[in-house]
Design a protein around this motif. Structure first.
Motif, short mmCIF file in Angstrom:
data_model
loop_
_atom_site.label_atom_id
_atom_site.label_comp_id
_atom_site.label_asym_id
_atom_site.label_seq_id
_atom_site.Cartn_x
_atom_site.Cartn_y
_atom_site.Cartn_z
N GLY A 1 0.80 -1.23 0.00
CA GLY A 1 0.00 0.00 0.00
C GLY A 1 0.83 1.27 0.00
N TYR A 2 0.15 2.36 0.19
CA TYR A 2 0.76 3.69 0.26
C TYR A 2 1.52 4.07 -1.01
CZ TYR A 2 -0.53 6.19 4.39
OH TYR A 2 -1.24 6.96 5.28
N GLY A 3 0.93 3.69 -2.14
CA GLY A 3 1.46 4.14 -3.43
C GLY A 3 2.47 3.21 -4.06
N ARG A 4 2.97 2.26 -3.31
CA ARG A 4 4.08 1.42 -3.80
C ARG A 4 3.77 0.74 -5.14
NH1 ARG A 4 8.67 0.36 -2.96
NH2 ARG A 4 8.63 1.68 -1.11
N SER A 5 2.54 0.28 -5.31
CA SER A 5 2.21 -0.51 -6.50
C SER A 5 1.87 0.35 -7.73
CB SER A 5 0.99 -1.39 -6.20
OG SER A 5 -0.16 -0.56 -6.12
N GLY A 6 1.85 1.67 -7.55
CA GLY A 6 1.41 2.53 -8.65
C GLY A 6 -0.07 2.87 -8.54
N ARG A 7 -0.74 2.31 -7.54
CA ARG A 7 -2.07 2.77 -7.10
C ARG A 7 -1.91 3.04 -5.61
NH1 ARG A 7 -2.40 2.86 -11.62
NH2 ARG A 7 -3.87 1.92 -13.08
N PHE A 8 -2.85 3.78 -4.99
CA PHE A 8 -2.61 4.02 -3.57
C PHE A 8 -2.57 2.69 -2.82
CE2 PHE A 8 -3.02 5.19 0.79
CZ PHE A 8 -2.13 6.24 0.88
N PHE A 9 -3.58 1.82 -3.11
CA PHE A 9 -3.54 0.45 -2.60
C PHE A 9 -3.49 -0.49 -3.80
CE2 PHE A 9 -5.96 2.47 1.01
CZ PHE A 9 -4.96 2.33 1.96
N ALA A 10 -2.75 -1.59 -3.68
CA ALA A 10 -2.59 -2.49 -4.82
C ALA A 10 -3.93 -3.06 -5.29
CB ALA A 10 -1.63 -3.62 -4.46
N HIS A 11 -4.86 -3.30 -4.36
CA HIS A 11 -6.14 -3.90 -4.78
C HIS A 11 -6.94 -2.93 -5.66
CE1 HIS A 11 -7.63 -1.73 -1.12
NE2 HIS A 11 -8.65 -1.51 -1.91
N GLN A 12 -6.54 -1.66 -5.70
CA GLN A 12 -7.29 -0.69 -6.51
C GLN A 12 -7.03 -0.84 -8.01
OE1 GLN A 12 -6.09 2.68 -4.05
NE2 GLN A 12 -8.21 2.99 -3.40
N TYR A 13 -6.19 -1.78 -8.40
CA TYR A 13 -6.10 -2.14 -9.81
C TYR A 13 -7.37 -2.88 -10.24
CZ TYR A 13 -1.23 -0.85 -10.68
OH TYR A 13 -0.07 -0.14 -10.88
N PHE A 14 -8.06 -3.45 -9.25
CA PHE A 14 -9.22 -4.29 -9.54
C PHE A 14 -10.48 -3.70 -8.93
CE2 PHE A 14 -5.71 -7.59 -8.78
CZ PHE A 14 -5.27 -7.51 -10.09
N ASP A 15 -11.64 -4.29 -9.31
CA ASP A 15 -12.90 -3.81 -8.79
C ASP A 15 -13.27 -4.57 -7.51
OD1 ASP A 15 -15.32 -2.60 -8.55
OD2 ASP A 15 -16.33 -3.87 -10.03
N VAL A 16 -12.55 -4.24 -6.43
CA VAL A 16 -12.85 -4.89 -5.14
C VAL A 16 -12.94 -3.82 -4.08
CG1 VAL A 16 -12.07 -7.25 -4.68
CG2 VAL A 16 -10.39 -5.52 -5.23
N GLN A 17 -13.84 -4.02 -3.15
CA GLN A 17 -13.95 -3.08 -2.05
C GLN A 17 -13.85 -3.84 -0.72
OE1 GLN A 17 -16.74 0.10 -2.52
NE2 GLN A 17 -15.21 1.24 -1.37
N PRO A 18 -12.67 -3.78 -0.10
CA PRO A 18 -12.50 -4.52 1.16
C PRO A 18 -13.33 -3.90 2.28
CG PRO A 18 -10.41 -3.64 0.31
CD PRO A 18 -11.48 -3.04 -0.50
N ASP A 19 -13.57 -4.70 3.32
CA ASP A 19 -14.26 -4.17 4.50
C ASP A 19 -13.28 -3.47 5.43
OD1 ASP A 19 -16.93 -5.41 3.93
OD2 ASP A 19 -15.68 -7.21 3.95
N ILE A 20 -12.07 -4.03 5.48
CA ILE A 20 -11.01 -3.43 6.31
C ILE A 20 -9.70 -3.47 5.51
CG2 ILE A 20 -9.75 -3.58 8.51
CD1 ILE A 20 -12.08 -5.25 9.63
N ILE A 21 -8.93 -2.39 5.61
CA ILE A 21 -7.63 -2.34 4.91
C ILE A 21 -6.56 -2.05 5.97
CG2 ILE A 21 -6.26 -1.17 3.14
CD1 ILE A 21 -9.08 -0.13 2.09
N SER A 22 -5.52 -2.90 6.03
CA SER A 22 -4.45 -2.63 7.01
C SER A 22 -3.25 -2.01 6.31
CB SER A 22 -4.07 -3.90 7.76
OG SER A 22 -3.76 -4.94 6.87
N MET A 23 -2.61 -1.08 7.03
CA MET A 23 -1.49 -0.30 6.47
C MET A 23 -0.41 -0.14 7.52
SD MET A 23 -3.96 2.90 5.69
CE MET A 23 -4.68 2.64 7.28
N ALA A 24 0.82 0.07 7.08
CA ALA A 24 1.89 0.44 8.02
C ALA A 24 3.09 0.98 7.23
CB ALA A 24 2.28 -0.70 8.92
N LYS A 25 4.01 0.10 6.89
CA LYS A 25 5.33 0.46 6.36
C LYS A 25 5.53 1.89 5.80
CE LYS A 25 6.59 -4.27 5.45
NZ LYS A 25 7.33 -4.45 6.72
N GLY A 26 4.98 2.18 4.62
CA GLY A 26 5.26 3.47 3.99
C GLY A 26 4.57 4.64 4.67
N MET A 27 3.71 4.34 5.61
CA MET A 27 2.83 5.36 6.20
C MET A 27 3.58 6.47 6.95
SD MET A 27 -0.41 4.24 8.50
CE MET A 27 -1.73 5.40 8.87
#
Ligand SMILES: Cc1ncc(COP(=O)(O)O)c(C=O)c1O
Length: 362
Positions: A192-218
């Motif tokens: 996450g946090y932009g690393r994949s070229g989207r803010f979150f990597a799952h945003q390349y696809f049409d998915v909407q998680p219920d919870i998203i966990s973040m840390a490292k780049g934050m």
């Protein structure tokens, strides 16, 4: 980076995907320094307006404007809270995760991590079910027979060797979790946090998680983690809690990181420079496999890459990461530019030719 003798290095490991905006960014230094002279910490029993500022900025940049934010201090803690929250709101206690996945070293997170070596007897539990990655049939079979609170999956598997979930798999997970009244937790701690070229990597696809966990780049190195929680999940007082999480200094670091990501267009930069790197690497030789998205790149060789990495570091001043014995992992700051990418490519090609020649001799 420079060592104690002034030798210059190109850091393509980013302190394990943590350095997002670059080392010693002036805006980051200024924000944290000013905050420290104002107030560094106070307990969460008192409202901290910096948490609201961080939550609003994060919502805006990530596109999750209506999600709630809970702040903590590390990736494992973020997942631990995500798992606990999912169990609270569903009233269930079993979880699904996947082979080669990594979710942290604390009790519930490590139980869902596919590495028996780091699971102590006290962490062993029948509540953790680890299934083959990208296997939707195996997942549905378990959802049908067990009471599953949530499925946890990485946006892109990092420690496991840069494996991207299939689009169909993630989209189906999102549908199946709704069908079986379970939650979908996207672990975007590394991806996450932009690393994949989207803010979150799952945003390349049409998915909407219920919870998203973040840390490292934050926090660009300042310890901070968090979970984004969908608005339908209603908290009650004391449901989750922390002493240090979301403290003033951590929020100042987190806000500085988002300021820079936005101002310097680092998500877009990660996509452009990452795509360039992957294209050039793949075109150079078919002796290895290149996988990844943005600036989260794995290069898998047919042989152990210890000597390759040593040559890159000691003879060419380039520091890289690993996964297992055969995979070079690139997790540079998101500010990596084309000239630096070219420096790496030139060194990589040189070392590849040298290593290939020495292997051919034996
Ligand atoms: C995907 C993922 N989840 C969780 C963690 C755990 O984070 P931390 O080491 O901050 O506890 C990591 C760390 O590498 C990770 O890569």
């Amino acid at each position: 980076m420079w060592d104690s003798e002034g030798k210059k290095y190109l850091d393509l490991y980013g302190g394990h995907a943590v350095i997002s905006i670059g080392h010693s960014h002036p805006h980051y230094i200024e924000k944290i320094t000013n905050q420290l002279s104002d107030i560094g910490f106070y307990s969460n029993s008192i409202q901290n307006p910096l948490q609201t500022e961080l939550a609003e900025k994060l919502g805006e940049i990530s596109g999750y404007t209506d999600y709630q934010l809970f702040l903590c201090n590390s990736g494992a803690e973020a997942n631990e809270n995500a798992i606990k929250l999912a169990s609270f709101v569903t009233g269930k206690k079993k979880f699904i995760s996947y082979k080669k996945g990594f979710h942290g070293r604390t009790s519930a997170a490590v139980a869902l991590t596919d590495n028996p070596k780091i699971i102590a007897p006290v962490n062993e539990t029948e509540n953790a079910i680890i299934l083959p990655f990208n296997d939707i049939d195996a997942t549905e079979a378990v959802l049908k027979t067990e009471k599953i609170a949530a499925i946890i999956v990485e946006g892109i598997q990092g420690i496991g060797g840069i494996h991207i979930p299939d689009e169909e798999f993630l989209v189906e997970l999102s549908k199946l979790t709704r069908k079986y009244e379970a939650l979908l937790i996207l672990d975007e701690i590394q991806s996450g946090y932009g690393r994949s070229g989207r803010f979150f990597a799952h945003q390349y696809f049409d998915v909407q998680p219920d919870i998203i966990s973040m840390a490292k780049g934050m926090g660009n190195g300042f310890p901070i983690g968090g979970i984004l929680i969908k608005p339908e999940i209603k908290p009650w007082p004391g449901m989750l809690g922390t002493t240090f999480g979301g403290n003033h200094l951590a929020c100042a670091a987190g806000i500085a990181v988002l300021d820079v990501i936005q101002k310097e267009k680092l998500v877009q930069n990660a996509e452009m420079v990452g795509n360039y790197l992957m294209k050039e690497l793949a075109a150079f030789s078919s002796e290895y496999e290149v996988r990844g998205k943005g600036l989260m790149i794995g290069i898998e060789f047919k042989y152990p890459i210890g000597d390759f990495r040593k040559k890159l570091l000691y003879e060419n001043g380039i520091f890289t990461g690993v996964s297992g014995q055969n995979i070079i992992r690139l997790l540079p700051p998101l500010s990596l530019n084309f000239a630096q990418a070219d420096d790496f490519l030139a060194a990589f090609k040189k070392v590849f030719i040298e290593i290939s020649a020495s292997l051919a001799k034996h």
